[in-house]
Design an enzyme around this catalytic site. Structure first.
Site, PDB file in Angstrom:
ATOM      1  N   GLY A  10      17.429  75.687  91.702  1.00  0.00           N
ATOM      2  CA  GLY A  10      16.616  74.887  90.991  1.00  0.00           C
ATOM      3  C   GLY A  10      14.982  75.071  91.637  1.00  0.00           C
TER       4      GLY A  10
ATOM      5  CE1 TYR B  89      32.422  75.339  90.084  1.00  0.00           C
ATOM      6  CE2 TYR B  89      32.071  76.705  88.034  1.00  0.00           C
ATOM      7  CZ  TYR B  89      31.923  76.529  89.310  1.00  0.00           C
ATOM      8  OH  TYR B  89      31.283  77.706  90.028  1.00  0.00           O
TER       9      TYR B  89
ATOM     10  CG  LEU C 103      13.585  80.808  93.958  1.00  0.00           C
ATOM     11  CD1 LEU C 103      14.236  81.790  94.263  1.00  0.00           C
ATOM     12  CD2 LEU C 103      11.890  81.162  94.328  1.00  0.00           C
TER      13      LEU C 103
ATOM     14  CG  LEU D 177      22.612  72.126  98.377  1.00  0.00           C
ATOM     15  CD1 LEU D 177      22.075  72.055  96.763  1.00  0.00           C
ATOM     16  CD2 LEU D 177      23.258  73.389  98.874  1.00  0.00           C
ATOM     17  N   PRO D 178      20.256  71.621 102.659  1.00  0.00           N
ATOM     18  CG  PRO D 178      20.986  72.061 104.921  1.00  0.00           C
ATOM     19  CD  PRO D 178      21.313  72.501 103.779  1.00  0.00           C
TER      20      PRO D 178
ATOM     21  CG  LEU E 270      16.582  80.574  88.767  1.00  0.00           C
ATOM     22  CD1 LEU E 270      16.567  80.184  87.468  1.00  0.00           C
ATOM     23  CD2 LEU E 270      15.354  81.559  88.923  1.00  0.00           C
TER      24      LEU E 270
END
Length: 331
Positions: A209, A56, A211, A228-229, A206
């Site tokens: 984002g 990260y 949710l 991220l389709p 979530l």
């Protein structure tokens, strides 16, 4: 907060953990002072588990956590992933699980974190070129040396979990699990963890984002749509419409959509901890409060009717990334 134990062999921790990746992601790290304040606010609110990885921000995230914990190391459980290889531009270029890499990676993590041990150490993905027995065996040696306390796994399937657990008790398996991603319920992962007494740390609760109930498309489109389709325009509209079905249910219970989605995950498994990320200390109290919402079977059924299994549009990752996930492989 009350606590949950990560399986029969793992530590007790608060039911909500802080996912720290957003403090050092490729869209730009958070302001350093704000990031440290967010981590410390999480600890002050009762959160104990901090989830990070050595890749990260190419070490930035661990440096950040080390500064935030200076003088307060014992307040936190550190869950560290390793094995994700990146190039100078930040692109992922491979997975590494060889024993030599395991030990070398930990040496650098300990230095950046400013500690003599990490609580949970886990490969971020399964290295297809290295038997999981060798990777876990190397971590087991680090446990004997006192540098690691527990072993975790991430994004692995049921067979791999069993093979790893036969070498050394596994504390928990980290897996994406949410109302929008319920594959762990049917692919044997949750069932296997229950059988073997292994905890679960659920990330993506979530749906990156979707949710939250407050998602807004960035100007020019969401760059995550490339991998991220579910963020691709047609899928995005359908998925946000699904999220809106939760709003009246959340309002009826006096909570936000995000809190309802988090509480749903927590209600599904007693040995599950929800990893929730944020870049703002102001959001910590709301994240923590989600653990106080108790959902019974009738509540869960109502939520399931609003967002049925497999109703989400699009796979969770693009095909090349999906192919890298041992957790997505079928027999």
């Amino acid at each position: 907060m009350h606590t949950r134990r990560l399986g029969t062999s793992g530590p007790a921790t608060a039911p909500v953990a802080l996912g720290c990746s957003s403090l050092s992601d490729r869209t730009g790290p958070a302001d350093e002072a704000d990031a440290v304040a967010t981590i410390r606010a999480a600890l002050d609110a009762g959160i104990t588990l901090l989830d990070t990885a050595d890749f990260y921000g190419m070490g930035h995230n661990e440096d950040l956590i080390g500064r935030a914990l200076r003088g307060d190391r014992d307040r936190a459980l550190l869950s560290v992933k390793f094995g994700g290889l990146r190039d100078p531009d930040g692109a992922f270029v491979g997975i590494e699980g060889r024993p030599a890499h395991v030990k070398n990676a930990l040496a650098y993590s300990l230095r950046r974190l400013g500690t003599d041990h990490v609580d949970i150490y886990r490969p971020a993905r399964l290295d297809p070129a290295t038997p999981i027995e060798e990777t876990v065996g190397a971590i087991a040696e680090l446990i004997k040396a006192g540098h690691v306390w527990y072993i975790g796994l991430s994004e692995v399937g049921a067979e791999t979990i069993r093979r790893a657990h036969a070498v050394h008790p596994i504390c928990d398996v980290q897996i994406e699990y949410s109302l929008f991603d319920r594959a762990p319920e049917t692919n044997g992962i949750l069932e296997t963890c229950r059988e073997l007494g292994i905890g679960v740390t659920a990330y993506g609760v979530l749906a990156h984002g979707l949710l939250t109930g407050s998602y807004e498309t960035p100007e020019g489109g969401d760059p995550r749509a490339s991998y991220l389709p579910r963020f691709q325009p047609d899928n995005l509209a359908a998925n946000l419409a699904l999220t809106e079905r939760l709003r009246p249910l959340a309002e009826a219970r006096g909570v936000t959509v995000a809190q309802l989605a988090t509480a749903w995950v927590l209600a599904k498994e007693p040995a599950l901890v929800a990893v929730v990320g944020t870049r703002s200390a102001r959001r910590i109290p709301a994240n923590v409060a989600a653990a106080d919402l108790v959902l019974g079977q009738e509540d869960l059924a109502e939520i399931d009717r609003a967002v049925p299994r497999d109703a989400v549009a699009g796979t969770r990752y693009a095909a090349p990334l999906m192919a890298m996930l041992d957790s997505e492989r079928t027999a």
